[in-house]
Write a protein that holds these residues in place. Structure first.
Motif, mmCIF file in Angstrom:
data_model
loop_
_atom_site.group_PDB
_atom_site.id
_atom_site.type_symbol
_atom_site.label_atom_id
_atom_site.label_comp_id
_atom_site.label_asym_id
_atom_site.label_seq_id
_atom_site.Cartn_x
_atom_site.Cartn_y
_atom_site.Cartn_z
ATOM 1 N N GLY A 191 41.760 99.564 43.707
ATOM 2 C CA GLY A 191 42.789 99.661 42.675
ATOM 3 C C GLY A 191 42.856 101.015 41.992
ATOM 4 O O GLY A 191 43.824 101.316 41.300
ATOM 5 N N THR A 192 41.832 101.843 42.176
ATOM 6 C CA THR A 192 41.823 103.178 41.577
ATOM 7 C C THR A 192 41.444 104.195 42.640
ATOM 8 O O THR A 192 40.859 103.864 43.674
ATOM 9 C CB THR A 192 40.795 103.261 40.428
ATOM 10 O OG1 THR A 192 39.491 102.954 40.941
ATOM 11 C CG2 THR A 192 41.151 102.272 39.320
ATOM 12 N N GLY A 193 41.793 105.444 42.399
ATOM 13 C CA GLY A 193 41.382 106.524 43.288
ATOM 14 C C GLY A 193 42.010 106.488 44.655
ATOM 15 O O GLY A 193 41.329 106.679 45.669
ATOM 16 N N ALA A 194 43.327 106.274 44.725
ATOM 17 C CA ALA A 194 43.998 106.132 46.014
ATOM 18 C C ALA A 194 43.845 107.361 46.902
ATOM 19 O O ALA A 194 43.829 107.254 48.132
ATOM 20 C CB ALA A 194 45.480 105.827 45.799
ATOM 21 N N ASP A 195 43.735 108.544 46.304
ATOM 22 C CA ASP A 195 43.675 109.782 47.086
ATOM 23 C C ASP A 195 42.258 110.201 47.454
ATOM 24 O O ASP A 195 42.064 111.233 48.102
ATOM 25 C CB ASP A 195 44.342 110.921 46.308
ATOM 26 C CG ASP A 195 45.829 110.685 46.115
ATOM 27 O OD1 ASP A 195 46.453 110.036 46.982
ATOM 28 O OD2 ASP A 195 46.377 111.143 45.085
ATOM 29 N N THR A 201 43.400 100.969 52.375
ATOM 30 C CA THR A 201 44.069 99.809 51.797
ATOM 31 C C THR A 201 45.234 99.368 52.675
ATOM 32 O O THR A 201 45.397 98.176 52.973
ATOM 33 C CB THR A 201 44.570 100.154 50.383
ATOM 34 O OG1 THR A 201 43.477 100.619 49.598
ATOM 35 C CG2 THR A 201 45.207 98.953 49.716
ATOM 36 N N THR A 239 48.492 98.774 47.756
ATOM 37 C CA THR A 239 47.874 97.554 47.238
ATOM 38 C C THR A 239 48.836 96.369 47.294
ATOM 39 O O THR A 239 48.401 95.223 47.460
ATOM 40 C CB THR A 239 47.356 97.749 45.801
ATOM 41 O OG1 THR A 239 48.421 98.222 44.969
ATOM 42 C CG2 THR A 239 46.196 98.738 45.771
ATOM 43 N N ALA A 264 34.421 105.028 46.590
ATOM 44 C CA ALA A 264 34.492 105.010 45.127
ATOM 45 C C ALA A 264 33.197 105.452 44.469
ATOM 46 O O ALA A 264 33.148 105.599 43.240
ATOM 47 C CB ALA A 264 34.864 103.609 44.648
ATOM 48 N N GLN A 288 30.584 103.644 44.264
ATOM 49 C CA GLN A 288 30.019 102.477 43.607
ATOM 50 C C GLN A 288 28.884 101.891 44.444
ATOM 51 O O GLN A 288 28.804 102.122 45.650
ATOM 52 C CB GLN A 288 31.103 101.425 43.396
ATOM 53 C CG GLN A 288 32.218 101.881 42.475
ATOM 54 C CD GLN A 288 33.156 100.745 42.110
ATOM 55 O OE1 GLN A 288 32.806 99.574 42.232
ATOM 56 N NE2 GLN A 288 34.341 101.087 41.635
#
Length: 254
Positions: free
Chosen positions: A22-26, A41, A75, A130, A132
């Motif tokens: 949901g964040t950091g598409a690039d 995605t 998304t 990400a 994470q």
């Protein structure tokens, strides 16, 4: 694993994937060179919709993906694909017929298993991109994924499309690779035109043994290996035998 367990794992890994992308598409995806998170995605959404149509229409749609998908926000495409896939699974039994690329199994159950495994691997990709922490892969899902990768991807591909493996296997002297993932084990025999998999450690020596936790071995075989000793796979023996196995898997999963 039974199919209800595959579906539970698919749901859990999809939720995690969706939260991460949901964040950091690039942001680039280190385990998928040339891809951004947006590309990853879009790919997963494309795959979900492709398999939905393979079940619904009885044939794998080609060419794919449709041009109009490129205009859809990644998304949104992912959400639409997952919703369609789960709806299709809900209307069918695992033994119902479905078009697949794997001749021995032309069933909905093949796609239930395949989509659970597809999703966990790409969930790991998203987490790595990400920055994470990678959520643990349940041991039963990891063992099932190793089994699928060795038998359904590699062994079947060598048997069905052997010409693609000429550069890897034609010069092989014949090698044995033992893989240990927790309590599970597989013995792989390679050689010119050969990639044979048997369950269990078997007898006799192996040219190389790869051993680790189920999730560590799964990630190694999919080239998503964890850094550091905690997630490492121990390699004992001839590294060239392990490299031959790796190259076969790369070709089989392209």
């Amino acid at each position: 694993m039974d199919f209800s367990r595959h579906l539970d794992c698919l749901a859990a890994d999809y939720d995690r994937l969706r939260a991460v992308v949901g964040t950091g598409a690039d942001v680039p995806v280190p385990t998928c060179p040339g891809w951004t998170v947006a590309d990853l995605t879009r790919h997963v959404g494309d795959v979900y919709l492709h398999k939905t149509l393979a079940m619904r229409e009885g044939v794998e749609p080609e060419p794919w993906p449709p041009a109009e998908f490129a205009e859809e926000e990644p998304t949104a495409l992912l959400d639409r694909g997952y919703t369609a896939l789960r709806a299709e699974f809900a209307t069918r039994a695992p033994r119902d017929p479905a078009a697949t690329w794997y001749a021995p199994d032309q069933s909905v159950g093949f796609w239930i298993r395949r989509m659970a495994q597809e999703t966990v691997v790409h969930r790991i990709d998203a987490e790595l991109a990400a920055g994470q922490a990678v959520a643990p892969v349940p041991a039963d899902l990891a063992v099932d994924g190793i089994d699928e990768l060795l038998k359904v991807f590699a062994a079947y591909s060598v048997a069905a499309w052997g010409d693609y493996f000429t550069d890897v296997l034609d010069g092989s002297p014949g090698r044995t690779v033992l893989l240990r993932a927790g309590d599970a084990a597989w013995r792989v025999r390679t050689g010119p035109g050969e990639f044979a998999v048997t369950d269990g450690a078997g007898g006799g020596t192996a040219d190389v043994t790869l051993s680790g936790s189920p999730q560590a071995v799964l990630r190694r075989l999919w080239n998503r290996e964890a850094a550091g000793a905690e997630g490492a796979v121990a390699v004992e023996g001839a590294i060239e035998a392990a490299e031959e196995l790796r190259r076969c898997i790369v070709v089989a999963t392209q």
